[in-house]
Design a protein around this motif. Sequence first.
Motif: not given
Lengths: 101, 101, 101, 101, 101, 101, 101
Positions: D96, E10, E14, E91
């Motif tokens: 992530l 991120p 992301r 996302r």
Amino acid sequence: MAQLGKRLLPLFDRVLIERFVPEVKTKGGIMIPEAAAGKVNSGTVVAVGPGGRTEDGKTLAPAVKEGDKVLLPEYGGHKIEFNSKEYYLFRENEILGKWSE
Amino acid sequence: MAQLGKRLLPLFDRVLIERFVPEVKTKGGIMIPEAAAGKVNSGTVVAVGPGGRTEDGKTLAPAVKEGDKVLLPEYGGHKIEFNSKEYYLFRENEILGKWSE
Amino acid sequence: MAQLGKRLLPLFDRVLIERFVPEVKTKGGIMIPEAAAGKVNSGTVVAVGPGGRTEDGKTLAPAVKEGDKVLLPEYGGHKIEFNSKEYYLFRENEILGKWSE
Amino acid sequence: MAQLGKRLLPLFDRVLIERFVPEVKTKGGIMIPEAAAGKVNSGTVVAVGPGGRTEDGKTLAPAVKEGDKVLLPEYGGHKIEFNSKEYYLFRENEILGKWSE
Amino acid sequence: MAQLGKRLLPLFDRVLIERFVPEVKTKGGIMIPEAAAGKVNSGTVVAVGPGGRTEDGKTLAPAVKEGDKVLLPEYGGHKIEFNSKEYYLFRENEILGKWSE
Amino acid sequence: MAQLGKRLLPLFDRVLIERFVPEVKTKGGIMIPEAAAGKVNSGTVVAVGPGGRTEDGKTLAPAVKEGDKVLLPEYGGHKIEFNSKEYYLFRENEILGKWSE
Amino acid sequence: MAQLGKRLLPLFDRVLIERFVPEVKTKGGIMIPEAAAGKVNSGTVVAVGPGGRTEDGKTLAPAVKEGDKVLLPEYGGHKIEFNSKEYYLFRENEILGKWSE
């Protein structure tokens, strides 16, 4: 189904096929279409679409032509009835092979 | 199934394979096809299609040829019977490997 | 399963692997294959296919070679037995990693 | 699981991660690994594969490197034990984010 | 969840988002965070990854930036807690839109 | 849902649509929004995103523009409420067609 | 459904089709629409979208045009009613073929 008495031009990579009628020989050698013979997985190509289209829009020449004897998969295809006959529409890539003499 | 006595030309990347018949040796050493031996996952390539087609329409040379001894996956493939024999049609990419001497 | 006593050449990006036999030390330090050790997820590469093929037909060099010690996923792969041994066929991309000294 | 005492080189875009051990402070401020703390979704990158491969065979530089502190998704990944430790293998694209000081 | 007091960067496409806290006006006009207000589907972008990567390895500039007010889908996203706060990772392509003054 | 009194800029290929309110004529010809008319599958485009992005990062010009009257599919879309109104967000490719005078 | 009395311009590769009404001849030869004839899988193309868009944004010329008589699959398509008529919207690639005189 209203009989249209016309010709069907398959689109893209579709192929119109008439299945062989299963023949059954009685003891006397007489050939009669065997209703109970179940589905025959071979047939004759009746009409071929222009061919599949690539992602980029190019049309690919079909791999089968009218009159070819082809082997079909057990399942799949669209069943269509017109001109008092039964036909099947398959995508070219679903056809398993061609019978040659 | 009507015997067609013809040759099947697989389409695209399909491969026609005749499975080995499982041999069973009795105590006396006699080899008899073992009906109960279950499926043998190897066979001989009988016919090969022209090859798979890329998205752009190019045909890729097949990776197997007639006569190759190949190892098949446990499942998959189309079972076909003609000329009183049983064959299997696999996509080239499903075949696991080739046996070499 | 008929013993073929041959070599298997994996196709495309497939890799033939022989799993390590789990060793168990008894109190006296004797190493005996532990039947109950369950599956060991590591093994030795026995044979490698020519490599995967791109959409365009190009063959990509394999990322593992014969003799590599590799880590396998818990599940997946084809289990095969020949030459009285047990092997597994995995796609290259399924192999998790290589053990190095 | 046999201890291999070796290093694992992840393949392609896989990343080997050791999860942080959840710390719990008792009233007296003593830090003890809290068995009941449940899974911690962060960890340290221990090893990185060469990178993912494009459809065309090109290898893409990995987005994480050894020593990075990373945030992991709740689920997914392969759990592996070796050298008496527990590790997780994730695909780069599943990670992530990176913690920065 | 151990408070890391750090910043999360991120990965790829992301985006880290802090949801608005739903405000509820009592009759007297006093604004109090309404615990029962249920999830608010909007929030502020706290951090943005470098951008998604094309199949060929090229990085695409992100379509949102820190400080943007964004509308989120009802479902999806990873819920994360650190620095005593609750965040969500989506996302870029899951974000529905940007609020503008 | 807190009223934000702002404008929503859809992202990528998303389109913001306000559905027509179904009108019902009573015998006297008076038009009143029919609460029970059920969903109307047409509406007006209120805002359009910059356009979808190709795999390579190129942005494609949207096929609809603000003010277009469009036909929507029966299902799908994100329902959103703000400025005391109800809107729907669809991907451009989900919109069935445009009504023209 | 409010009658809009307008024209629908399908988007992208969608095609608007009006199904043939199944005709039934009574003994006296009178043709009356057969309510119980069930669905007819053929119809006339009423409107065609600009054409599908490739991944790269290029629009591909449609393979059917207004007035074509086409064969539809048994299932699929969006059913729409306007101008007191019933229409169906199909993607070009779902249409099976064209009827020719």
